[in-house]
Design a protein around this motif. Structure first.
Motif, PDB file in Angstrom:
ATOM      1  N   VAL A 366       0.841  -1.203   0.000  1.00  0.00           N
ATOM      2  CA  VAL A 366       0.000   0.000   0.000  1.00  0.00           C
ATOM      3  C   VAL A 366       0.875   1.252   0.000  1.00  0.00           C
ATOM      4  O   VAL A 366       0.642   2.213  -0.770  1.00  0.00           O
ATOM      5  CB  VAL A 366      -0.950  -0.007   1.207  1.00  0.00           C
ATOM      6  CG1 VAL A 366      -1.700   1.330   1.316  1.00  0.00           C
ATOM      7  CG2 VAL A 366      -1.939  -1.162   1.106  1.00  0.00           C
ATOM      8  N   MET A 367       1.906   1.285   0.850  1.00  0.00           N
ATOM      9  CA  MET A 367       2.774   2.449   0.920  1.00  0.00           C
ATOM     10  C   MET A 367       3.550   2.625  -0.367  1.00  0.00           C
ATOM     11  O   MET A 367       3.770   3.747  -0.846  1.00  0.00           O
ATOM     12  CB  MET A 367       3.728   2.296   2.114  1.00  0.00           C
ATOM     13  CG  MET A 367       3.005   2.287   3.457  1.00  0.00           C
ATOM     14  SD  MET A 367       4.110   2.036   4.852  1.00  0.00           S
ATOM     15  CE  MET A 367       5.022   3.570   4.796  1.00  0.00           C
ATOM     16  N   ASN A 385      -2.411   5.387   6.051  1.00  0.00           N
ATOM     17  CA  ASN A 385      -2.432   5.557   7.509  1.00  0.00           C
ATOM     18  C   ASN A 385      -2.760   4.233   8.215  1.00  0.00           C
ATOM     19  O   ASN A 385      -2.179   3.895   9.252  1.00  0.00           O
ATOM     20  CB  ASN A 385      -3.448   6.629   7.897  1.00  0.00           C
ATOM     21  CG  ASN A 385      -2.984   8.022   7.477  1.00  0.00           C
ATOM     22  OD1 ASN A 385      -1.773   8.272   7.376  1.00  0.00           O
ATOM     23  ND2 ASN A 385      -3.924   8.929   7.235  1.00  0.00           N
ATOM     24  N   MET A 386      -3.738   3.517   7.631  1.00  0.00           N
ATOM     25  CA  MET A 386      -4.072   2.208   8.216  1.00  0.00           C
ATOM     26  C   MET A 386      -2.902   1.245   8.113  1.00  0.00           C
ATOM     27  O   MET A 386      -2.629   0.468   9.043  1.00  0.00           O
ATOM     28  CB  MET A 386      -5.306   1.627   7.517  1.00  0.00           C
ATOM     29  CG  MET A 386      -5.778   0.306   8.127  1.00  0.00           C
ATOM     30  SD  MET A 386      -7.313  -0.281   7.368  1.00  0.00           S
ATOM     31  CE  MET A 386      -8.445   1.007   7.922  1.00  0.00           C
ATOM     32  N   ASN A 392       2.849  -0.605  12.822  1.00  0.00           N
ATOM     33  CA  ASN A 392       3.194  -0.247  14.208  1.00  0.00           C
ATOM     34  C   ASN A 392       2.647  -1.291  15.187  1.00  0.00           C
ATOM     35  O   ASN A 392       3.294  -1.624  16.192  1.00  0.00           O
ATOM     36  CB  ASN A 392       2.623   1.134  14.548  1.00  0.00           C
ATOM     37  CG  ASN A 392       3.455   2.265  13.948  1.00  0.00           C
ATOM     38  OD1 ASN A 392       4.651   2.089  13.708  1.00  0.00           O
ATOM     39  ND2 ASN A 392       2.825   3.404  13.689  1.00  0.00           N
ATOM     40  N   SER A 393       1.407  -1.798  14.886  1.00  0.00           N
ATOM     41  CA  SER A 393       0.810  -2.798  15.765  1.00  0.00           C
ATOM     42  C   SER A 393       1.638  -4.088  15.789  1.00  0.00           C
ATOM     43  O   SER A 393       1.903  -4.658  16.847  1.00  0.00           O
ATOM     44  CB  SER A 393      -0.617  -3.106  15.299  1.00  0.00           C
ATOM     45  OG  SER A 393      -1.163  -4.160  16.063  1.00  0.00           O
ATOM     46  N   HIS A 520      -6.114 -13.130   5.903  1.00  0.00           N
ATOM     47  CA  HIS A 520      -6.492 -12.034   5.002  1.00  0.00           C
ATOM     48  C   HIS A 520      -6.353 -10.683   5.707  1.00  0.00           C
ATOM     49  O   HIS A 520      -6.448  -9.635   5.068  1.00  0.00           O
ATOM     50  CB  HIS A 520      -7.938 -12.225   4.529  1.00  0.00           C
ATOM     51  CG  HIS A 520      -8.964 -11.996   5.596  1.00  0.00           C
ATOM     52  ND1 HIS A 520      -9.211 -12.913   6.605  1.00  0.00           N
ATOM     53  CD2 HIS A 520      -9.798 -10.927   5.820  1.00  0.00           C
ATOM     54  CE1 HIS A 520     -10.157 -12.432   7.402  1.00  0.00           C
ATOM     55  NE2 HIS A 520     -10.524 -11.242   6.960  1.00  0.00           N
ATOM     56  N   GLN A 521      -6.150 -10.698   7.014  1.00  0.00           N
ATOM     57  CA  GLN A 521      -5.967  -9.475   7.776  1.00  0.00           C
ATOM     58  C   GLN A 521      -4.549  -9.440   8.350  1.00  0.00           C
ATOM     59  O   GLN A 521      -3.971 -10.475   8.671  1.00  0.00           O
ATOM     60  CB  GLN A 521      -6.970  -9.395   8.927  1.00  0.00           C
ATOM     61  CG  GLN A 521      -8.410  -9.142   8.456  1.00  0.00           C
ATOM     62  CD  GLN A 521      -9.353  -9.055   9.634  1.00  0.00           C
ATOM     63  OE1 GLN A 521      -9.350  -9.920  10.494  1.00  0.00           O
ATOM     64  NE2 GLN A 521     -10.148  -7.989   9.669  1.00  0.00           N
ATOM     65  N   THR A 522      -4.033  -8.244   8.505  1.00  0.00           N
ATOM     66  CA  THR A 522      -2.704  -8.073   9.091  1.00  0.00           C
ATOM     67  C   THR A 522      -2.748  -8.432  10.575  1.00  0.00           C
ATOM     68  O   THR A 522      -3.654  -8.019  11.294  1.00  0.00           O
ATOM     69  CB  THR A 522      -2.228  -6.626   8.938  1.00  0.00           C
ATOM     70  OG1 THR A 522      -2.226  -6.287   7.555  1.00  0.00           O
ATOM     71  CG2 THR A 522      -0.814  -6.461   9.497  1.00  0.00           C
TER      72      THR A 522
END
Length: 559
Positions: A366-367, A385-386, A392-393, A520-522
């Protein structure tokens, strides 16, 4: 031999005397007594049946009249073995008393030898130490030899085997006894890296024993026994020389595997004593010195002393070997633990790298797309941002998990209002409207506020991330002690299962665990692992307690 019928002026004496003759392995002794002239000589010895003896015991005996005046009786010895002979004229009570002493002495010797053999055999069964096995065989051969040399074999087999062959069998029993002794010393000294020439001399002595056995069987007993006496004299000297000149280690270094169990000085001292004892026995037999009476039983003295020395030495050796075995086992266990730890660390590193590369790939994509765009749209900025928050998480979870694993989490307990913490987490969370708090009262916990916040944040974040889209996350605080002891508070976080489905109850708290549908999710797969570890630090515990419709985690904390 001069017979005095009234020694020391005695008046009340028996009418007969017993001529007691030792040792008990002489071939033939003939008696000529002027008071009992016979056409044929009266004889005793190995080559005559024991049942024909005038007075039956372990020794050779003649019964003669005392007489009224001094007289000379004559004894003629014919033997292929030693010419040492001790003759005593005793009254029947004195002779009976002497026989009892002899039997007790011989029985005690056999009991000691049997004890040595049994001890060595039991030790060998336990440890499978070759030296102990050889010592047990050596003792077994020695017992057979002692049974022969003390006269027991003659008593038990005299009516079964012809006297001439029984005499040869008595001589043959020394062959396995000597072979066992030499092979034992060869095995023992082999642990100390002795000179090769000395070990070859021991093997040469062993090779001579079958030659001796053949000579005995063919009837050439005397040269065979003379050869044997030479071996008996020189073999302990060679063994002592090997002990003195040995290097003391198998490979020239003093490590755990090559160093002998016993110090070389103990071996040298043992063989020095054996040489002294054997010299006292061999020199008279070779005719080099005059024999004292005790030499007739010197084999007993030698057997007892050397047996005690060897058993004491082997006992110390067995204890040291057991200590060395324990040390080796401990070293092996430590090495295995180290290997398993390193293997586990490598597996964890692979899992960590796999998680990191997988979970950071999407945010980085994405970045990268945003950086390649000339005019980023608001939606693209929001995605960036997400992505940053997700990265970071992941990094924060990794940092927390590392501190937990290293034991670097230091607690600073203070009074914490649970309802205030939950309300603050709801308010500042990514989706406040989906969190419903059910707080029955204001609860104050004496705990670490920062750690508590991490635990609660992970539970809420996990529920929001993997619940059905748009569904509510229920948080309920009760004093229900169903999952733990009373004296605390239960915090339940439940949600409807989303695309990720139901977690595996056996793996849900394991490091890096994520269900197949959750990728499928980070995520890092560390959230619930951190929750479980930190809950224990706070003195509490967490459980996965699903209902029929909801995924539920219940955290119990003490007040």
């Amino acid at each position: 031999m001069t017979i005095d019928p009234k020694p020391d002026g005695a008046s009340d004496v028996p009418a007969t005397l017993v001529l007691r003759i030792r040792p008990t392995y002489l071939d033939e002794i003939a008696l000529f007594d002027p008071l009992q002239p016979t056409a044929t000589p009266r004889v005793v010895g190995d080559r005559h049946p024991w049942s024909n003896n005038e007075y039956q015991s372990l020794n050779f005996n003649f019964v003669i009249p005392r007489g009224d005046a001094q007289r000379n009786v004559w004894l003629r010895l014919k033997t292929s073995s030693t010419t040492l002979m001790l003759v005593e004229a005793l009254t029947p009570p004195e002779n009976a008393q002497g026989d009892r002493r002899t039997e007790l002495m011989y029985n005690g010797l056999l009991a000691l030898l049997l004890m040595f053999m049994t001890w060595a055999l039991m030790q060998w069964i336990t440890s499978r130490d070759r030296l102990l096995g050889v010592f047990a065989l050596k003792q077994a051969a020695t017992i057979i030899y002692v049974l022969a040399i003390t006269g027991y074999m003659r008593i038990f087999l005299s009516d079964v085997i012809e006297p001439d062959w029984l005499d040869r069998l008595t001589s043959l029993t020394y062959i396995p006894s000597m072979a066992g002794a030499i092979f034992f010393e060869y095995t023992l000294l082999g642990e100390y890296a002795p000179p090769r020439w000395g070990m070859r001399v021991l093997l040469f002595f062993l090779a001579l024993l079958p030659v001796e056995a053949a000579l005995i069987v063919l009837g050439h007993v005397q040269p065979a026994l003379q050869m044997n006496m030479v071996i008996i004299f020189f073999e302990p000297v060679v063994a002592l020389g090997l002990a003195l000149t040995a290097r003391g280690t198998l490979s020239g270094i003093s490590d755990l595997d090559s160093a002998p169990v016993l110090p070389r000085g103990a071996i040298v001292l043992t063989y020095a004593i054996m040489v002294l004892i054997m010299s006292a026995s061999s020199l008279p037999s070779l005719g080099l010195v005059q024999a004292p009476d005790f030499v007739l039983n010197n084999f007993m003295i030698y057997g007892v002393i050397t047996g005690v020395l060897m058993m004491a030495m082997l006992q110390v050796r067995a204890l040291r070997m057991e200590r060395r075995r324990v040390q080796t086992q401990e070293a092996l266990t430590l090495a295995e633990q180290k290997f398993n730890l390193e293997h586990q660390q490598r597996l964890e590193q692979r899992k960590f790298m796999s998680m990191l590369t997988h979970e950071l790939k999407t945010p980085l994509s994405v970045m990268s797309m945003a950086m390649g765009s000339k005019a980023p749209t608001p939606d693209l900025v929001a995605h960036v941002n997400m992505a940053v928050r997700d990265m970071n998480s992941v990094i924060e979870r990794v940092r927390q998990a590392d501190k937990l694993a290293e034991g670097q989490v230091v607690l600073q307990p203070i009074a914490v209002r649970l309802d205030a913490e939950l309300s603050d987490l709801q308010r500042n969370g990514p989706d406040p409207v989906r969190i419903h708090l059910n707080l029955f009262e204001a609860v104050v916990l004496h705990t670490d506020a920062r750690v508590l916040r991490i635990v609660l944040d992970n539970l809420l974040d996990n529920a929001l991330k993997y619940s059905a889209p748009g569904s509510m996350v229920e948080v309920m605080v009760t004093n229900d002690a169903a999952f733990a002891a009373p004296g605390g508070i239960s915090i339940s976080v439940q949600n409807l299962p989303g695309v990720a489905g139901w977690p595996d109850a056996t793996q849900v708290f394991q490091k890096y665990y994520r269900s197949a549908q959750a990728h499928h999710q980070t995520g890092s797969g560390l959230g619930l692992y951190i929750v479980s570890g930190l809950a224990k630090l706070l003195g509490g515990e967490v459980h996965y307690a699903p209902s029929e419709t909801h995924v539920r985690f219940t955290l119990w904390l003490p007040f």
